[in-house]
Design a protein around this motif. Structure first.
Motif, short mmCIF file in Angstrom:
data_model
loop_
_atom_site.label_atom_id
_atom_site.label_comp_id
_atom_site.label_asym_id
_atom_site.label_seq_id
_atom_site.Cartn_x
_atom_site.Cartn_y
_atom_site.Cartn_z
N GLY A 1 8.28 -76.31 0.12
CA GLY A 1 7.71 -77.60 0.47
C GLY A 1 8.17 -78.69 -0.47
N GLN A 2 8.17 -78.41 -1.77
CA GLN A 2 8.64 -79.40 -2.74
C GLN A 2 10.14 -79.67 -2.57
N TYR A 3 10.86 -78.60 -2.28
CA TYR A 3 12.32 -78.72 -2.19
C TYR A 3 12.74 -79.65 -1.06
N ILE A 4 12.03 -79.60 0.05
CA ILE A 4 12.41 -80.47 1.16
C ILE A 4 11.68 -81.82 1.12
N ARG A 5 10.60 -81.90 0.31
CA ARG A 5 9.86 -83.16 0.23
C ARG A 5 10.55 -84.17 -0.68
N TRP A 6 11.11 -83.69 -1.79
CA TRP A 6 11.73 -84.60 -2.75
C TRP A 6 13.20 -84.80 -2.42
N PRO A 7 13.70 -86.03 -2.54
CA PRO A 7 15.10 -86.30 -2.16
C PRO A 7 16.09 -85.61 -3.10
N HIS A 8 17.29 -85.37 -2.56
CA HIS A 8 18.33 -84.65 -3.28
C HIS A 8 19.51 -85.57 -3.60
N VAL A 9 20.17 -85.25 -4.71
CA VAL A 9 21.47 -85.85 -5.02
C VAL A 9 22.52 -84.97 -4.35
N TYR A 10 23.39 -85.60 -3.57
CA TYR A 10 24.35 -84.88 -2.72
C TYR A 10 25.76 -85.17 -3.23
N TYR A 11 26.49 -84.11 -3.52
CA TYR A 11 27.86 -84.22 -4.05
C TYR A 11 28.84 -84.37 -2.89
N THR A 12 29.60 -85.46 -2.89
CA THR A 12 30.56 -85.71 -1.81
C THR A 12 31.96 -85.81 -2.38
N ARG A 13 32.93 -85.49 -1.54
CA ARG A 13 34.34 -85.68 -1.89
C ARG A 13 34.91 -86.74 -0.96
N GLY A 14 35.38 -87.84 -1.52
CA GLY A 14 35.90 -88.91 -0.69
C GLY A 14 34.78 -89.68 -0.02
N ARG A 15 35.13 -90.47 0.98
CA ARG A 15 34.15 -91.31 1.66
C ARG A 15 33.20 -90.50 2.53
N ASP A 16 33.72 -89.46 3.18
CA ASP A 16 32.90 -88.76 4.17
C ASP A 16 32.79 -87.26 3.95
N LEU B 1 19.21 -73.58 4.14
CA LEU B 1 17.99 -74.20 4.64
C LEU B 1 17.89 -74.07 6.16
N GLY B 2 19.04 -74.24 6.83
CA GLY B 2 19.04 -74.12 8.28
C GLY B 2 18.61 -72.74 8.75
N ALA B 3 18.90 -71.72 7.94
CA ALA B 3 18.53 -70.35 8.30
C ALA B 3 17.02 -70.15 8.34
N VAL B 4 16.27 -71.02 7.63
CA VAL B 4 14.81 -70.92 7.66
C VAL B 4 14.21 -72.11 8.43
N GLY B 5 15.06 -72.82 9.17
CA GLY B 5 14.59 -73.90 10.04
C GLY B 5 14.22 -75.17 9.31
N GLU B 6 14.83 -75.43 8.16
CA GLU B 6 14.49 -76.62 7.39
C GLU B 6 15.74 -77.45 7.08
N THR B 7 15.49 -78.72 6.79
CA THR B 7 16.54 -79.61 6.30
C THR B 7 16.00 -80.36 5.10
N ARG B 8 16.86 -80.93 4.31
CA ARG B 8 16.43 -81.69 3.14
C ARG B 8 16.77 -83.17 3.34
N GLN B 9 16.14 -84.02 2.58
CA GLN B 9 16.47 -85.44 2.63
C GLN B 9 17.37 -85.80 1.46
N ILE B 10 18.33 -86.67 1.73
CA ILE B 10 19.30 -87.06 0.70
C ILE B 10 18.90 -88.43 0.14
#
Length: 309
Positions: free
Chosen positions: A189-204, A217-226
């Motif tokens: 619950g905490q993991y998906i409630r608090w926003p995440h820093v997302y490491y990207t390569r390039g623009r996209d 996360l998808g395997a347990v039906g969840e997503t996180r917020q960035i």
């Protein structure tokens, strides 16, 4: 065009120019100045009676003639390289040689300092030039000679490359030491409630590591917020330490950040696969004695790091 006016260096420059479609990048790849590469392009245009690269709104693009030449020239240069490869044993202690190594940022942080320290002790004349690869073009970098070796976490393994596992790391969650909600453990619950820093390569481009987290996360039906996107996995720790955001990083980095950046290190709340750091190389370097020695040195360094863990 008279073939006798072409030499192997001009052919290498031609390959670099067609591959990079950029005079400055081709110059860097060949260890030349930009004016020298511009002069070489001008000479090649005269020899082939073709502009080879033309300017468009999106930058330089190869002409049809250049594209027709590209593969044949690459194969020809590869044949010459193979014919000239030394078959004698490699004397590392007295060698004077540079290797171009492509290493993703987190991998470079863990392995490259240890490798350089090892080289300074046993082969001081060997030098490393390291750069962060464009992972989407990693196979081409190795094939075209822009990199001698790639060290990375990649899924799936690119076709046509040799691969050797070096390190297996667990993933860990980092949060600010004085996070308003998280102390010592983090639940789903905490993991998906608090926003995440997302490491990207390039623009996209998202990093393979972040894709791995999203799949877990998808395997347990969840997503996180960035909450923030960062081009550097090392800068993610600074963002985490100064905010309420979370990040998921390899455990080696997490422990370093714990000691230096004021973060706490936590087990992920869902099962996540380990990060396999491997080295990849093209068949053109597989039998090269110097390259074989470097691969053995890397395995030795990685083995020492595993013992420390």
């Amino acid at each position: 065009m008279e073939p006798r006016h072409l030499d192997i260096f001009l052919l290498r420059c031609l390959t670099a120019l067609i591959s990079e479609a950029h005079v400055t990048r081709a110059a860097l790849r060949m260890g030349m100045t930009q004016p020298a590469m511009s002069a070489t392009l001008a000479r090649l245009r005269v020899l082939f009676n073709d502009p080879l690269l033309v300017r468009t709104e999106k930058g330089m693009v190869p002409t049809a003639r250049a594209l027709a030449l590209a593969e044949s020239v690459r194969q020809g240069v590869a044949l010459i390289d193979h014919a000239l490869v030394r078959q004698d044993e490699f004397d590392a202690a007295h060698a004077d040689q540079r290797f171009d190594v492509a290493a993703t940022e987190s991998v470079g942080f863990v392995l490259i300092p240890a490798l350089i320290a090892h080289l300074r002790g046993v082969a001081p004349g060997i030098r490393l030039r390291t750069h962060v690869p464009d992972v989407a073009r990693a196979s081409h970098e190795l094939e075209e000679g822009y990199a001698d070796l790639l060290i990375s976490f990649m899924r799936p393994v690119p076709e046509g490359l040799h691969v050797s596992l070096l390190l297996r790391q667990k993933l860990a969650v980092i949060a600010a030491r004085h996070h308003p909600d998280i102390r010592g453990t983090v639940d789903l619950g905490q993991y998906i409630r608090w926003p995440h820093v997302y490491y990207t390569r390039g623009r996209d481009g998202s990093a393979t590591l972040e894709t791995t987290v999203d799949e877990a996360l998808g395997a347990v039906g969840e997503t996180r917020q960035i909450g923030a996107w960062q081009p550097s996995i090392l800068s993610s720790a600074a963002v985490v330490a100064a905010s309420d955001m979370l990040a998921t990083v390899p455990e080696h980095l997490a422990r370093h950040f714990e000691a230096t950046a004021g973060v706490q290190v936590l087990p992920p709340p869902v099962p996540m696969p380990d990060v396999d750091i491997a080295m990849y190389w093209h068949d053109r370097m597989h039998k090269d004695p110097a390259h074989q020695w470097l691969r053995a040195a890397l395995r030795d360094v990685a083995a020492r790091l595993r013992v420390k863990d």
